[in-house]
Structures are given as structure tokens and as C-alpha cells.
Design a protein around this motif. Structure first.
Motif, PDB file in Angstrom:
ATOM      1  N   LEU A 166      -6.222   4.866  -3.235  1.00  0.00           N
ATOM      2  CA  LEU A 166      -5.513   4.644  -1.977  1.00  0.00           C
ATOM      3  C   LEU A 166      -4.934   5.955  -1.469  1.00  0.00           C
ATOM      4  N   ARG A 167      -5.436   6.397  -0.328  1.00  0.00           N
ATOM      5  CA  ARG A 167      -4.934   7.597   0.322  1.00  0.00           C
ATOM      6  C   ARG A 167      -4.381   7.241   1.694  1.00  0.00           C
ATOM      7  N   ASP A 168      -3.241   7.849   2.022  1.00  0.00           N
ATOM      8  CA  ASP A 168      -2.662   7.724   3.357  1.00  0.00           C
ATOM      9  C   ASP A 168      -2.436   6.265   3.741  1.00  0.00           C
ATOM     10  N   VAL A 169      -1.640   5.584   2.930  1.00  0.00           N
ATOM     11  CA  VAL A 169      -1.241   4.204   3.224  1.00  0.00           C
ATOM     12  C   VAL A 169       0.190   4.218   3.743  1.00  0.00           C
ATOM     13  N   SER A 170       0.437   3.571   4.865  1.00  0.00           N
ATOM     14  CA  SER A 170       1.797   3.441   5.379  1.00  0.00           C
ATOM     15  C   SER A 170       2.033   1.997   5.780  1.00  0.00           C
ATOM     16  N   VAL A 171       3.306   1.595   5.717  1.00  0.00           N
ATOM     17  CA  VAL A 171       3.657   0.194   5.938  1.00  0.00           C
ATOM     18  C   VAL A 171       4.959   0.123   6.719  1.00  0.00           C
ATOM     19  N   GLY A 172       4.948  -0.630   7.828  1.00  0.00           N
ATOM     20  CA  GLY A 172       6.155  -0.856   8.598  1.00  0.00           C
ATOM     21  C   GLY A 172       6.577   0.351   9.421  1.00  0.00           C
ATOM     22  N   THR A 173       7.542   0.112  10.295  1.00  0.00           N
ATOM     23  CA  THR A 173       8.211   1.179  11.054  1.00  0.00           C
ATOM     24  C   THR A 173       9.690   0.798  11.130  1.00  0.00           C
ATOM     25  N   GLU A 174      10.516   1.690  11.599  1.00  0.00           N
ATOM     26  CA  GLU A 174      11.932   1.355  11.768  1.00  0.00           C
ATOM     27  C   GLU A 174      12.107   0.231  12.789  1.00  0.00           C
ATOM     28  N   GLN A 175      11.229   0.148  13.766  1.00  0.00           N
ATOM     29  CA  GLN A 175      11.296  -0.923  14.759  1.00  0.00           C
ATOM     30  C   GLN A 175      10.681  -2.218  14.237  1.00  0.00           C
ATOM     31  N   THR A 176       9.712  -2.119  13.331  1.00  0.00           N
ATOM     32  CA  THR A 176       9.019  -3.299  12.799  1.00  0.00           C
ATOM     33  C   THR A 176       8.919  -3.205  11.278  1.00  0.00           C
ATOM     34  N   PRO A 177      10.053  -3.246  10.572  1.00  0.00           N
ATOM     35  CA  PRO A 177       9.976  -3.191   9.112  1.00  0.00           C
ATOM     36  C   PRO A 177       9.256  -4.424   8.564  1.00  0.00           C
ATOM     37  N   VAL A 178       8.479  -4.235   7.523  1.00  0.00           N
ATOM     38  CA  VAL A 178       7.788  -5.368   6.920  1.00  0.00           C
ATOM     39  C   VAL A 178       8.805  -6.289   6.267  1.00  0.00           C
ATOM     40  N   GLY A 180       9.315  -8.482   3.469  1.00  0.00           N
ATOM     41  CA  GLY A 180       8.729  -8.648   2.157  1.00  0.00           C
ATOM     42  C   GLY A 180       8.654  -7.282   1.506  1.00  0.00           C
ATOM     43  N   SER A 181       7.760  -7.118   0.547  1.00  0.00           N
ATOM     44  CA  SER A 181       7.545  -5.797  -0.029  1.00  0.00           C
ATOM     45  C   SER A 181       6.657  -4.977   0.907  1.00  0.00           C
ATOM     46  N   GLY A 182       6.553  -3.681   0.595  1.00  0.00           N
ATOM     47  CA  GLY A 182       5.703  -2.806   1.383  1.00  0.00           C
ATOM     48  C   GLY A 182       4.314  -2.714   0.794  1.00  0.00           C
ATOM     49  N   VAL A 183       4.142  -1.823  -0.187  1.00  0.00           N
ATOM     50  CA  VAL A 183       2.890  -1.697  -0.934  1.00  0.00           C
ATOM     51  C   VAL A 183       3.079  -2.407  -2.267  1.00  0.00           C
ATOM     52  N   PHE A 184       2.235  -3.401  -2.532  1.00  0.00           N
ATOM     53  CA  PHE A 184       2.347  -4.260  -3.709  1.00  0.00           C
ATOM     54  C   PHE A 184       1.016  -4.240  -4.426  1.00  0.00           C
ATOM     55  N   VAL A 185       0.987  -3.736  -5.674  1.00  0.00           N
ATOM     56  CA  VAL A 185      -0.237  -3.756  -6.479  1.00  0.00           C
ATOM     57  C   VAL A 185       0.088  -4.425  -7.807  1.00  0.00           C
ATOM     58  N   ALA A 186      -0.806  -5.301  -8.273  1.00  0.00           N
ATOM     59  CA  ALA A 186      -0.488  -6.091  -9.459  1.00  0.00           C
ATOM     60  C   ALA A 186      -1.753  -6.554 -10.155  1.00  0.00           C
ATOM     61  N   GLY A 187      -1.637  -6.737 -11.457  1.00  0.00           N
ATOM     62  CA  GLY A 187      -2.643  -7.440 -12.231  1.00  0.00           C
ATOM     63  C   GLY A 187      -2.111  -8.803 -12.612  1.00  0.00           C
ATOM     64  N   ILE A 205      -2.377   6.282  -5.785  1.00  0.00           N
ATOM     65  CA  ILE A 205      -1.753   5.536  -4.691  1.00  0.00           C
ATOM     66  C   ILE A 205      -0.901   6.533  -3.933  1.00  0.00           C
ATOM     67  N   GLU A 206      -1.353   6.903  -2.738  1.00  0.00           N
ATOM     68  CA  GLU A 206      -0.646   7.878  -1.913  1.00  0.00           C
ATOM     69  C   GLU A 206      -0.112   7.183  -0.672  1.00  0.00           C
ATOM     70  N   THR A 207       1.207   7.240  -0.485  1.00  0.00           N
ATOM     71  CA  THR A 207       1.819   6.566   0.656  1.00  0.00           C
ATOM     72  C   THR A 207       2.427   7.566   1.621  1.00  0.00           C
ATOM     73  N   GLY A 208       2.344   7.211   2.903  1.00  0.00           N
ATOM     74  CA  GLY A 208       3.112   7.885   3.935  1.00  0.00           C
ATOM     75  C   GLY A 208       4.427   7.154   4.098  1.00  0.00           C
ATOM     76  N   ALA A 209       4.879   7.005   5.332  1.00  0.00           N
ATOM     77  CA  ALA A 209       6.148   6.317   5.573  1.00  0.00           C
ATOM     78  C   ALA A 209       6.017   4.831   5.252  1.00  0.00           C
ATOM     79  N   VAL A 210       7.030   4.305   4.556  1.00  0.00           N
ATOM     80  CA  VAL A 210       7.104   2.877   4.237  1.00  0.00           C
ATOM     81  C   VAL A 210       8.490   2.400   4.625  1.00  0.00           C
ATOM     82  N   VAL A 211       8.553   1.340   5.444  1.00  0.00           N
ATOM     83  CA  VAL A 211       9.828   0.794   5.888  1.00  0.00           C
ATOM     84  C   VAL A 211       9.781  -0.726   5.742  1.00  0.00           C
ATOM     85  N   THR A 212      10.726  -1.284   4.996  1.00  0.00           N
ATOM     86  CA  THR A 212      10.777  -2.732   4.811  1.00  0.00           C
ATOM     87  C   THR A 212      12.194  -3.252   5.007  1.00  0.00           C
TER      88      THR A 212
END
Length: 444
Positions: A166-178, A180-187, A205-212
Motif C-alpha cells: 500500500l503506497r500513498d493511502v489517505s483517509v478522510g479530511t478535516e471537513q469530512t473525517p471518516v 470509524g477507523s481510518g486504515v484498518f488491516v486485519a487477519g 503500508i504508507e499513509t498520507g493524511a488520515v483524519v477520523t
């Protein structure tokens, strides 16, 4: 519908899109915005690119070896924008290149699907609300809400494979925070939060901005979220938080590990503004942790760093600052090789409520705490350990805890009324050479 080359098809309406899918087109190019289509299923091996698809229900269902490129897929925030057909045994590789969604990206190995690979080079989940999802992994007294991006091996069979880069993954913004969780990986995990079946494995797992803002009700003791959450059954070679990770809600951890991570690096600020958040919390296994930017928490009971369980070889931090009542700066409950904070560890709060393993408890905003069972080979603080609240302790080592080597460049200071700089019941080196200052009425 315009044929462009080979089996590549350009579509501009829902009808043309449906015709292209019926014809098993291998390369579908969306021109402009197409709205009003029901959920679509991509044929095996097909690429979908360009333009925007706007749905009201579920969005795009992937089958096998599909690519999404240079496309925006939107739906209602509580729906799935991208998901996979779990009747396909081997899903091959799903690729995301410059993809933006409103709605969850939810890819799983379950039912008949036993093999999945995901690769991203630019994936932004702008908005999602996953609070209504029934499936939530459990461990350590709490359930975990899914993420705007959820990759999950739900197969109990240990031979099931789910891998990712995973490269360059971002989730949410300050105006639209997710929500729930942001980036969720699980077995696959058991009720104790331990791996118990099919693994999720990633080399990066490379993340950019994440806002939740997880939207958990105030005072809830048994639900949490994470901005970036490596859950039970996940094995990751490297997590790189290249953008700021920010959580705003109740029980919203910022960075959380229940899995197995070789190296975790954060190069941008880690921030929690909600009650009972934690900047970084570990229950799993980590080789090295390197947080190169400040950890800042401002909510009540929102702590900086907790080594609750599992293993951690070495940890380094830029600085840690908490402001809420009950907001501990650093707490170590398990063995740790070396812990370095290049600047200050500072708390400003007093006594308050905080979530601890599924129970709301009263805590005091201690700057640095080593609990029974916590042992640290070396502690190096470049700045100061400092508390500003009343009736708190700045530096404590409980009976059964120990530190072998200790350096505090800026001294240990308790500035609040009735506060103590040190309370040492465990094994600690001499404090000779370290400035120790108690608050008014305090004594050490």
C-alpha cells in the motif's frame, strides 16, 4: 458507446456502462460523470478508469485481477464504494492507481475467497461512515470499528492468503473525517485479540493524511477506533505514516497495533483531540518504532504512548505532550529495550477518567510511568519530564518495574500544587546529576 481500441470502450451513460460490462470489455473508460447506475461488477481482468461514477447504493464490485485507475467513485458515506465478490476463490491482484472514493473500500477474504492481493499507488477515501458494520474484531475488552479502508482476511484457515503493498493511502479530511477507523488491516483473530487463522501480510503500508472522528458515544467502554490500525492477524514489514494522522472522537486511538510490525515510522504529527484517545498504543509485537514528529493529545484521558502488552524492542519519539485530565504521557507495562524522547515529555492535566482495556478508570496525568512488569533497558529524554497539573507525579516507577539506564537532559519537574517530581518504588539508577523540582507542597 464508442470503441476506442481493441476491447477498450468509452462510456458516458449508465446504459453504455451496462453494455460494456455485458460485453466483457477489458478496458472501460468513463468519460465525465455517470450517475444513476446500480452497483456494477467488473469482469475478471478488467480495468475501469477515468471520470466519475456516482452511486446511491453499493458501488463497484471487483472479481479477479481488476484495476481502478484515475477514477472517482462516490456513493452514500455509509455504503461501500468498492468491494469484492467473495464467490471467487482466487481474486488475483486488485490495483488502485489515483483512485478517490466517498464510501468505504472493503476488501475481504471470506466465504469462497481464499487468496487476495491488493496494491495501491494513490488511494483516497475522502468520506465514509462505517459505524453500522456488524463485523468488528474483538480483543483486550473492546470491539474495533472497521475503517474507511478495510482489508481483512476473515478466513479461519491459516493457508488463506491476503497480501498487500500500500503506497500513498489517505483517509478522510478535516471537513469530512471518516466515522470509524481510518486504515484498518486485519487477519483472523480470536476473542483475545490474537492471530488464529488466515493472515494479512504487507511489506509496506504508507499513509498520507488520515483524519477520523469515530463517532463513538461518550463514556462507551468497549468500542474503539484507530487512525491507522494494524489489527490481530496482520503482519507488516513497514508502516510509514508520511502524512499527519489525526483523530477527533471518543476512544479514537491514533496509531494502534495488535499485530506484528517489523518497523513503524511516523514522519508527521500524531494528534488526538478526543477523550480517551492514545497517540500510539501497542498490544502486539513491534521491532522498532520511530515517531519523528510530535505526539499531541488534548482530550480528557487521552494519553501519549502506551506499551500495554506484546513486545517492543526500541522506541524513539520527537516529543510527547498531553493536556487533558487523566492523560498520561508515557506508560510502559512490558519489557522495552531502549526508549528515547528527543525533546520534552509534558502533561498539563490532573486526575480524570480514561479508557483502559475496556474499562473507564480514574488516572492521573503522570508524565512518565513504568508499571509492574515494565522494564526498560535505557531511557533517554533530551528535554524535560514535566507536569503542570496539581496533585500528580511526574516520574514514577512502580514496584516490579525497572529502568537500567536513565538520562534526562532537561530535568524532572512537577509544577502543579501538591505535585511530586518522582515516586520510585522499583529499580532505577541514581538521579544524581538530574535536576529534580517538586511543586508547591510536593515532596519526593
Amino acid at each position: 458507446m464508442t470503441q476506442t481500441s481493441g476491447s477498450s470502450v468509452t462510456v458516458t451513460t449508465p446504459a453504455e456502462l451496462a453494455d460494456a460490462l455485458d460485453a466483457d470489455a477489458s478496458d472501460i473508460v468513463v468519460q465525465g460523470t455517470i450517475s444513476g447506475s446500480p452497483s456494477i461488477t467488473l469482469p475478471e481482468g478488467a480495468t475501469l478508469r477515468g471520470g466519475e461514477l456516482a452511486f446511491l447504493g453499493k458501488g463497484v464490485r471487483l472479481t479477479r485481477d481488476n484495476t481502478l485507475r484515475d477514477i472517482t467513485i462516490t456513493t452514500m458515506p455509509h455504503e461501500v464504494a468498492v468491494y469484492n465478490d467473495t464467490s471467487v476463490p482466487d481474486a488475483g491482484t486488485f490495483r488502485f492507481e489515483n483512485v478517490s472514493t466517498v464510501g468505504q473500500v472493503y476488501l475481504v477474504a471470506e466465504a469462497h475467497t481464499t487468496s487476495v492481493r491488493v496494491e495501491t499507488m494513490g488511494l483516497h477515501v475522502k468520506e465514509a461512515d462505517v459505524r453500522g458494520r456488524v463485523e468488528q474484531p474483538h480483543g483486550y475488552g473492546v470491539d474495533v470499528l472497521q475503517g474507511g479502508l478495510t482489508l481483512w482476511n476473515r478466513q479461519p484457515d491459516a493457508s488463506a492468503r491476503f497480501t498487500a503493498t500500500l503506497r500513498d493511502v489517505s483517509v478522510g479530511t478535516e471537513q469530512t473525517p471518516v466515522r470509524g477507523s481510518g486504515v484498518f488491516v486485519a487477519g483472523y483473530g480470536d476473542r483475545e485479540g490474537k492471530a488464529a487463522g488466515g493472515l494479512f501480510e504487507a511489506d509496506l503500508i504508507e499513509t498520507g493524511a488520515v483524519v477520523t472522528d469515530g463517532g463513538i458515544a461518550p463514556g462507551t467502554p468497549d468500542k474503539i477506533t484507530g487512525g491507522v490500525f494494524v489489527v490481530s492477524g496482520a503482519k507488516v514489514e513497514k508502516v510509514l505514516n508520511a502524512g499527519a494522522v489525526t483523530t477527533h472522537g471518543q476512544n479514537d486511538m491514533v496509531l494502534d497495533n495488535w499485530g506484528d510490525v517489523d518497523q513503524w515510522v511516523a514522519t508527521a504529527q500524531v494528534t488526538s483531540t478526543g477523550p480517551s484517545g492514545i497517540g500510539f498504543v501497542n498490544f502486539g509485537d513491534i521491532g522498532t518504532l520511530d515517531v519523528q514528529a510530535p505526539i499531541v493529545t488534548t482530550g480528557a484521558g487521552a494519553r501519549g504512548f502506551n506499551l500495554y502488552d506484546g513486545t517492543l524492542k526500541d522506541a524513539a519519539f520527537h516529543s510527547i505532550r498531553t493536556t487533558g485530565d487523566g492523560s498520561i504521557g508515557v506508560q510502559v507495562s512490558k519489557p522495552l529495550g531502549a526508549l528515547t524522547v528527543h525533546h520534552d515529555v509534558e502533561t498539563t492535566g490532573g486526575e480524570g477518567m480514561s479508557l483502559v482495556k475496556g474499562v473507564q478508570m480514574t488516572l492521573k496525568a503522570i508524565a512518565f510511568s513504568v508499571k509492574e512488569g515494565g522494564t526498560v533497558g535505557s531511557v533517554t529524554i533530551g528535554g524535560a519530564m514535566r507536569t503542570r497539573g496539581d496533585d500528580v507525579v511526574t516520574f514514577e516507577v512502580a514496584d516490579g518495574g525497572s529502568i537500567e539506564e536513565l538520562t534526562v537532559g532537561g530535568g524532572i519537574a512537577a509544577q502543579g500544587a501538591g505535585s511530586r517530581a518522582v515516586r520510585l518504588e522499583g529499580t532505577v539508577p541514581s538521579l544524581d546529576g538530574i535536576a529534580v523540582t517538586d511543586g508547591a507542597g510536593g515532596a519526593h
